[in-house]
Design a protein around this motif. Structure first.
Motif, mmCIF file in Angstrom:
data_model
loop_
_atom_site.group_PDB
_atom_site.id
_atom_site.type_symbol
_atom_site.label_atom_id
_atom_site.label_comp_id
_atom_site.label_asym_id
_atom_site.label_seq_id
_atom_site.Cartn_x
_atom_site.Cartn_y
_atom_site.Cartn_z
ATOM 1 N N SER A 38 71.303 -80.435 10.853
ATOM 2 C CA SER A 38 70.108 -80.044 10.114
ATOM 3 C C SER A 38 70.278 -78.624 9.581
ATOM 4 O O SER A 38 71.240 -77.928 9.924
ATOM 5 C CB SER A 38 68.888 -80.104 11.033
ATOM 6 O OG SER A 38 69.005 -79.129 12.067
ATOM 7 N N GLU A 80 68.479 -75.986 10.259
ATOM 8 C CA GLU A 80 68.369 -75.029 11.363
ATOM 9 C C GLU A 80 69.657 -74.984 12.181
ATOM 10 O O GLU A 80 70.109 -73.912 12.599
ATOM 11 C CB GLU A 80 67.186 -75.393 12.268
ATOM 12 C CG GLU A 80 65.814 -75.173 11.644
ATOM 13 C CD GLU A 80 65.444 -76.257 10.638
ATOM 14 O OE1 GLU A 80 66.153 -77.299 10.595
ATOM 15 O OE2 GLU A 80 64.465 -76.063 9.892
ATOM 16 N N GLU A 81 70.252 -76.146 12.401
ATOM 17 C CA GLU A 81 71.500 -76.192 13.173
ATOM 18 C C GLU A 81 72.657 -75.564 12.391
ATOM 19 O O GLU A 81 73.530 -74.908 12.971
ATOM 20 C CB GLU A 81 71.830 -77.640 13.531
ATOM 21 C CG GLU A 81 70.889 -78.232 14.568
ATOM 22 C CD GLU A 81 71.056 -79.734 14.728
ATOM 23 O OE1 GLU A 81 70.753 -80.258 15.820
ATOM 24 O OE2 GLU A 81 71.476 -80.394 13.751
ATOM 25 N N LEU A 95 72.602 -73.070 10.557
ATOM 26 C CA LEU A 95 72.535 -71.606 10.630
ATOM 27 C C LEU A 95 73.368 -71.055 11.784
ATOM 28 O O LEU A 95 73.746 -69.878 11.775
ATOM 29 C CB LEU A 95 71.078 -71.148 10.780
ATOM 30 C CG LEU A 95 70.166 -71.382 9.570
ATOM 31 C CD1 LEU A 95 68.736 -70.970 9.905
ATOM 32 C CD2 LEU A 95 70.661 -70.619 8.351
ATOM 33 N N GLU A 144 66.469 -74.334 1.124
ATOM 34 C CA GLU A 144 66.278 -73.743 2.453
ATOM 35 C C GLU A 144 67.085 -72.455 2.597
ATOM 36 O O GLU A 144 66.587 -71.444 3.116
ATOM 37 C CB GLU A 144 66.681 -74.736 3.547
ATOM 38 C CG GLU A 144 65.735 -75.912 3.708
ATOM 39 C CD GLU A 144 66.032 -77.049 2.746
ATOM 40 O OE1 GLU A 144 66.788 -76.811 1.779
ATOM 41 O OE2 GLU A 144 65.516 -78.165 2.961
ATOM 42 N N TRP A 194 65.943 -68.616 2.989
ATOM 43 C CA TRP A 194 66.480 -67.908 4.161
ATOM 44 C C TRP A 194 67.086 -66.563 3.758
ATOM 45 O O TRP A 194 66.926 -65.563 4.461
ATOM 46 C CB TRP A 194 67.519 -68.791 4.834
ATOM 47 C CG TRP A 194 68.283 -68.126 5.952
ATOM 48 C CD1 TRP A 194 69.546 -67.630 5.898
ATOM 49 C CD2 TRP A 194 67.825 -67.887 7.285
ATOM 50 N NE1 TRP A 194 69.919 -67.098 7.107
ATOM 51 C CE2 TRP A 194 68.876 -67.243 7.987
ATOM 52 C CE3 TRP A 194 66.631 -68.159 7.957
ATOM 53 C CZ2 TRP A 194 68.763 -66.867 9.321
ATOM 54 C CZ3 TRP A 194 66.529 -67.780 9.294
ATOM 55 C CH2 TRP A 194 67.582 -67.140 9.961
#
Length: 293
Positions: free
Chosen positions: A9, A11-12, A14, A265, A269
């Motif tokens: 994902s 978030e992962e 990152l 995303e 960020w």
């Protein structure tokens, strides 16, 4: 869904930023992009710089290597180390590689998103390096073939492949652990590849050492030392490039893949505007992105 390094994902993904090599690349990339954006005519300067570097390296340096091996062939009788009569690095090989490299450059032109531009430019550098090493390997085969024989050369490259496979697998497990913050076990295939690369390399080294020692007793002291030196240098050069590809380039382009997969995303960020992230030309052709502003 089975976890792999390609389906994490946002978030992962990152978590990749914790990779030391990736941090170095990203820092260097940001500095170059910042300097380029501050120049008055960035497009013109970039084009001229790329043209000069292309003439000096992919076209110039690689052809010089071809010219050197051609000189060795013409002066084979005076060389202290025998050279193979089979010509591997030729003008045709050089031209084919040049055309292939230029094809990659043209394909890269299709990538218009500004945030992917540094990765595209870096890709051209890496493909050039691979081309250069390919030429070096062909030249090295010509020089070492009389000493190593065909089976020795094949064993040499099989060991390099196994070593690279082990590096890739090791980096794969490392990236998977980093992405999902979980421990990934070493498989039996990894252990076999590691064992074959280590013990196979030791076997080849011992066999060559025995052969060179026998040559010493036959009066070819200088030739034997030169042969060992060339072989060692050739091996270290290949291992260094393979290690760079496995440990530095894989995480770098995996990060680029996730930027391509999650563009909005990552834009949010990094706090970039649509124009900074995609570029004016790309936005003109994809006006639907303006809805995200």
């Amino acid at each position: 869904m089975k976890k792999s390094i390609f389906n994490a994902s946002f978030e992962e993904s990152l978590n990749l930023e914790d990779d030391g090599f990736l941090q170095y690349y990203e820092k260097e990339q940001n500095e170059k992009t910042k300097k380029l954006s501050q120049k008055k005519f960035p497009t013109l300067i970039t084009s001229l710089t790329s043209l000069v570097l292309t003439l000096l390296f992919p076209i110039g340096l690689n052809f010089i290597l071809v010219a050197i091996i051609m000189t060795f062939r013409d002066d084979a009788e005076n060389l202290t180390i025998p050279i193979s009569k089979h010509e591997l690095l030729t003008e045709k090989v050089y031209l084919y590689c040049l055309l292939l490299w230029l094809l990659f450059v043209l394909i890269g032109k299709l990538i218009k998103r500004s945030y992917l531009l540094p990765y595209r430019l870096h890709f051209h550098t890496i493909t050039y390096l691979i081309w250069l090493i390919f030429e070096v390997d062909l030249a090295a085969i010509e020089i070492t073939l009389p000493t190593l024989t065909v089976w020795g050369v094949l064993t040499f490259f099989v060991l390099l492949f196994l070593l690279w496979y082990w590096m890739i697998r090791m980096k794969y497990h490392n990236l998977k652990e980093r992405l999902y913050t979980e421990k990934s076990g070493i498989t039996k295939r990894d252990k076999i590849a590691k064992a074959l690369s280590i013990y196979g390399g030791a076997f080849l080294g011992v066999a060559l050492l025995i052969k060179q020692v026998l040559m010493l007793f036959m009066g070819n002291f200088s030739t034997s030392l030169k042969g060992l030196g060339l072989l060692f240098t050739w091996f270290i050069l290949n291992v260094g490039v393979l290690a760079m590809l496995a440990f530095m380039e894989v995480p770098y382009y995996l990060y680029a893949y996730y930027k391509w997969k999650y563009p909005e995303e990552y834009r949010e960020w990094e706090g970039k505007s649509l124009e900074e992230w995609y570029g004016k030309k790309y936005l003109k052709k994809h006006k639907e992105l303006l809805e995200h502003e």
